[in-house]
Design a protein around this motif. Structure first.
Motif, PDB file in Angstrom:
ATOM      1  N   MET A 284       1.360  -1.458  -0.010  1.00 58.95           N
ATOM      2  CA  MET A 284       0.027   0.228  -0.063  1.00 58.95           C
ATOM      3  C   MET A 284       0.998   1.270  -0.139  1.00 58.95           C
ATOM      4  O   MET A 284       0.609   2.617   0.079  1.00 58.95           O
ATOM      5  CB  MET A 284      -0.993  -0.213   0.886  1.00 58.95           C
ATOM      6  CG  MET A 284      -2.134  -1.117   1.316  1.00 58.95           C
ATOM      7  SD  MET A 284      -2.516  -1.117  -0.810  1.00 58.95           S
ATOM      8  CE  MET A 284      -3.990   0.278  -0.657  1.00 58.95           C
ATOM      9  N   GLY A 285       2.317   1.163  -0.159  1.00 57.75           N
ATOM     10  CA  GLY A 285       2.938   2.548  -0.059  1.00 57.75           C
ATOM     11  C   GLY A 285       3.322   2.468  -1.303  1.00 57.75           C
ATOM     12  O   GLY A 285       3.423   3.560  -1.527  1.00 57.75           O
ATOM     13  N   TRP A 286       2.431   1.963  -2.599  1.00 61.21           N
ATOM     14  CA  TRP A 286       2.598   2.412  -3.559  1.00 61.21           C
ATOM     15  C   TRP A 286       1.161   3.393  -4.271  1.00 61.21           C
ATOM     16  O   TRP A 286       0.512   2.410  -3.920  1.00 61.21           O
ATOM     17  CB  TRP A 286       2.364   1.288  -4.611  1.00 61.21           C
ATOM     18  CG  TRP A 286       3.690  -0.021  -4.351  1.00 61.21           C
ATOM     19  CD1 TRP A 286       4.757   0.299  -3.496  1.00 61.21           C
ATOM     20  CD2 TRP A 286       3.979  -1.169  -5.034  1.00 61.21           C
ATOM     21  NE1 TRP A 286       5.486  -1.240  -4.121  1.00 61.21           N
ATOM     22  CE2 TRP A 286       5.109  -1.850  -5.236  1.00 61.21           C
ATOM     23  CE3 TRP A 286       2.647  -1.863  -5.741  1.00 61.21           C
ATOM     24  CZ2 TRP A 286       5.250  -3.033  -4.781  1.00 61.21           C
ATOM     25  CZ3 TRP A 286       3.300  -3.196  -6.228  1.00 61.21           C
ATOM     26  CH2 TRP A 286       4.795  -3.704  -6.717  1.00 61.21           C
ATOM     27  N   SER A 287       1.937   4.358  -4.244  1.00 56.41           N
ATOM     28  CA  SER A 287       1.118   5.241  -4.073  1.00 56.41           C
ATOM     29  C   SER A 287      -0.832   4.994  -5.462  1.00 56.41           C
ATOM     30  O   SER A 287      -2.024   4.828  -5.209  1.00 56.41           O
ATOM     31  CB  SER A 287       1.462   6.801  -4.137  1.00 56.41           C
ATOM     32  OG  SER A 287       1.514   6.643  -5.925  1.00 56.41           O
ATOM     33  N   ILE A 288      -0.290   4.246  -6.568  1.00 53.99           N
ATOM     34  CA  ILE A 288      -0.894   4.028  -8.061  1.00 53.99           C
ATOM     35  C   ILE A 288      -2.182   2.726  -7.577  1.00 53.99           C
ATOM     36  O   ILE A 288      -3.087   3.246  -7.970  1.00 53.99           O
ATOM     37  CB  ILE A 288      -0.166   2.970  -9.620  1.00 53.99           C
ATOM     38  CG1 ILE A 288      -0.956   3.321  -9.927  1.00 53.99           C
ATOM     39  CG2 ILE A 288       0.166   2.344  -9.181  1.00 53.99           C
ATOM     40  CD1 ILE A 288      -1.479   4.833 -10.209  1.00 53.99           C
ATOM     41  N   LEU A 289      -1.260   1.659  -6.559  1.00 52.06           N
ATOM     42  CA  LEU A 289      -2.516   0.718  -5.699  1.00 52.06           C
ATOM     43  C   LEU A 289      -3.738   1.004  -4.968  1.00 52.06           C
ATOM     44  O   LEU A 289      -4.169   0.930  -4.818  1.00 52.06           O
ATOM     45  CB  LEU A 289      -1.743   0.100  -5.715  1.00 52.06           C
ATOM     46  CG  LEU A 289      -2.625  -1.856  -5.092  1.00 52.06           C
ATOM     47  CD1 LEU A 289      -2.895  -2.336  -6.020  1.00 52.06           C
ATOM     48  CD2 LEU A 289      -0.873  -2.400  -4.629  1.00 52.06           C
ATOM     49  N   MET A 290      -2.435   2.198  -4.067  1.00 52.14           N
ATOM     50  CA  MET A 290      -3.762   2.967  -3.157  1.00 52.14           C
ATOM     51  C   MET A 290      -4.548   3.259  -3.730  1.00 52.14           C
ATOM     52  O   MET A 290      -6.378   3.383  -3.575  1.00 52.14           O
ATOM     53  CB  MET A 290      -3.027   3.873  -2.092  1.00 52.14           C
ATOM     54  CG  MET A 290      -3.091   3.712  -1.126  1.00 52.14           C
ATOM     55  SD  MET A 290      -2.592   4.355   0.551  1.00 52.14           S
ATOM     56  CE  MET A 290      -2.694   6.120  -0.282  1.00 52.14           C
ATOM     57  N   LEU A 291      -4.412   4.658  -4.557  1.00 49.12           N
ATOM     58  CA  LEU A 291      -5.100   5.047  -5.672  1.00 49.12           C
ATOM     59  C   LEU A 291      -6.641   4.598  -6.491  1.00 49.12           C
ATOM     60  O   LEU A 291      -7.799   4.524  -6.330  1.00 49.12           O
ATOM     61  CB  LEU A 291      -4.774   5.886  -7.000  1.00 49.12           C
ATOM     62  CG  LEU A 291      -5.430   6.316  -7.350  1.00 49.12           C
ATOM     63  CD1 LEU A 291      -6.721   7.829  -6.822  1.00 49.12           C
ATOM     64  CD2 LEU A 291      -5.028   7.677  -8.210  1.00 49.12           C
ATOM     65  N   ALA A 292      -5.827   3.011  -6.945  1.00 46.33           N
ATOM     66  CA  ALA A 292      -6.784   2.293  -7.515  1.00 46.33           C
ATOM     67  C   ALA A 292      -7.651   1.447  -6.383  1.00 46.33           C
ATOM     68  O   ALA A 292      -8.929   1.160  -7.045  1.00 46.33           O
ATOM     69  CB  ALA A 292      -6.024   1.040  -8.289  1.00 46.33           C
ATOM     70  N   PHE A 293      -7.022   0.647  -5.279  1.00 51.50           N
ATOM     71  CA  PHE A 293      -8.184   0.269  -4.220  1.00 51.50           C
ATOM     72  C   PHE A 293      -9.163   1.497  -3.931  1.00 51.50           C
ATOM     73  O   PHE A 293     -10.353   0.883  -3.822  1.00 51.50           O
ATOM     74  CB  PHE A 293      -7.451  -0.154  -3.430  1.00 51.50           C
ATOM     75  CG  PHE A 293      -6.909  -1.416  -3.435  1.00 51.50           C
ATOM     76  CD1 PHE A 293      -8.049  -2.669  -3.483  1.00 51.50           C
ATOM     77  CD2 PHE A 293      -6.146  -1.942  -3.209  1.00 51.50           C
ATOM     78  CE1 PHE A 293      -7.599  -3.704  -3.471  1.00 51.50           C
ATOM     79  CE2 PHE A 293      -5.363  -3.326  -3.700  1.00 51.50           C
ATOM     80  CZ  PHE A 293      -6.526  -3.948  -3.446  1.00 51.50           C
ATOM     81  N   GLY A 294      -8.936   2.662  -3.883  1.00 49.83           N
ATOM     82  CA  GLY A 294      -9.368   3.674  -3.575  1.00 49.83           C
ATOM     83  C   GLY A 294     -10.896   3.573  -4.654  1.00 49.83           C
ATOM     84  O   GLY A 294     -11.880   4.139  -3.667  1.00 49.83           O
ATOM     85  N   PHE A 295     -11.132   3.925  -5.814  1.00 47.07           N
ATOM     86  CA  PHE A 295     -11.548   4.030  -6.902  1.00 47.07           C
ATOM     87  C   PHE A 295     -12.135   2.902  -6.994  1.00 47.07           C
ATOM     88  O   PHE A 295     -13.570   2.461  -7.450  1.00 47.07           O
ATOM     89  CB  PHE A 295     -10.653   4.754  -7.897  1.00 47.07           C
ATOM     90  CG  PHE A 295     -11.903   4.499  -9.047  1.00 47.07           C
ATOM     91  CD1 PHE A 295     -12.208   6.489  -9.010  1.00 47.07           C
ATOM     92  CD2 PHE A 295     -11.502   4.355  -9.974  1.00 47.07           C
ATOM     93  CE1 PHE A 295     -12.817   6.096 -10.197  1.00 47.07           C
ATOM     94  CE2 PHE A 295     -12.820   4.565 -11.276  1.00 47.07           C
ATOM     95  CZ  PHE A 295     -13.663   5.583 -11.098  1.00 47.07           C
ATOM     96  N   GLN A 296     -11.783   1.495  -6.144  1.00 45.54           N
ATOM     97  CA  GLN A 296     -12.937   0.399  -6.167  1.00 45.54           C
ATOM     98  C   GLN A 296     -13.846   1.000  -5.493  1.00 45.54           C
ATOM     99  O   GLN A 296     -14.884   0.599  -5.998  1.00 45.54           O
ATOM    100  CB  GLN A 296     -11.314  -0.755  -6.887  1.00 45.54           C
ATOM    101  CG  GLN A 296     -12.002  -2.067  -6.795  1.00 45.54           C
ATOM    102  CD  GLN A 296     -12.883  -2.307  -8.555  1.00 45.54           C
ATOM    103  OE1 GLN A 296     -12.601  -1.803  -8.971  1.00 45.54           O
ATOM    104  NE2 GLN A 296     -13.960  -2.751  -7.832  1.00 45.54           N
ATOM    105  N   MET A 297     -12.462   0.745  -4.599  1.00 44.90           N
ATOM    106  CA  MET A 297     -13.851   0.867  -2.925  1.00 44.90           C
ATOM    107  C   MET A 297     -14.785   2.191  -3.459  1.00 44.90           C
ATOM    108  O   MET A 297     -16.683   1.495  -3.239  1.00 44.90           O
ATOM    109  CB  MET A 297     -13.370   1.453  -1.731  1.00 44.90           C
ATOM    110  CG  MET A 297     -12.685   0.032  -2.126  1.00 44.90           C
ATOM    111  SD  MET A 297     -13.232  -1.609  -1.221  1.00 44.90           S
ATOM    112  CE  MET A 297     -12.123  -2.370  -0.557  1.00 44.90           C
TER     113      MET A 297
END
Length: 109
Positions: free
Chosen positions: A73-86
């Motif tokens: 989750m330190g990867w900002s692109i992955l955090m953004l993807a999960f946030g958008f998906q949620m």
């Protein structure tokens, strides 16, 4: 984002197969919002419908927890993807949760 969406829809397909729900169609629609979908023939079993509708959210949540526990989750692109998906999965206008609530109201009439 596309991978998360594919895993979400794949979870619906897996749940449909486990619950013996007949899959009619898998595809992508533009209305009312652009979205992939899995159409099944609904079972009379309320739990099968619940399992089918919640399978996508459960898979996304599980992937999020796994990613977080392994430090991805330190990867900002992955955090953004999960946030958008949620956001997509829990919006009150057009989501699996909305479909579940509609199914429950129709059934309880």
């Amino acid at each position: 984002m596309a991978l998360l969406t594919a895993l979400h829809e794949g979870s619906h397909i897996l749940a449909a197969n486990l619950c013996n729900l007949r899959i009619h169609e898998v595809g992508f629609r533009m209305r009312p919002l652009p979205h992939p979908y899995v159409m099944v023939r609904w079972s009379n079993n309320r739990w099968h419908r619940r399992i089918f509708l919640y399978a996508g959210f459960a898979s996304t949540l599980l992937l999020f927890l796994i990613s977080w526990s392994f430090g991805f989750m330190g990867w900002s692109i992955l955090m953004l993807a999960f946030g958008f998906q949620m956001l997509i999965e829990t919006n009150p206008f057009y989501s699996d949760f909305t479909f579940f609530m509609v199914q429950e109201r129709v059934e309880n009439r």
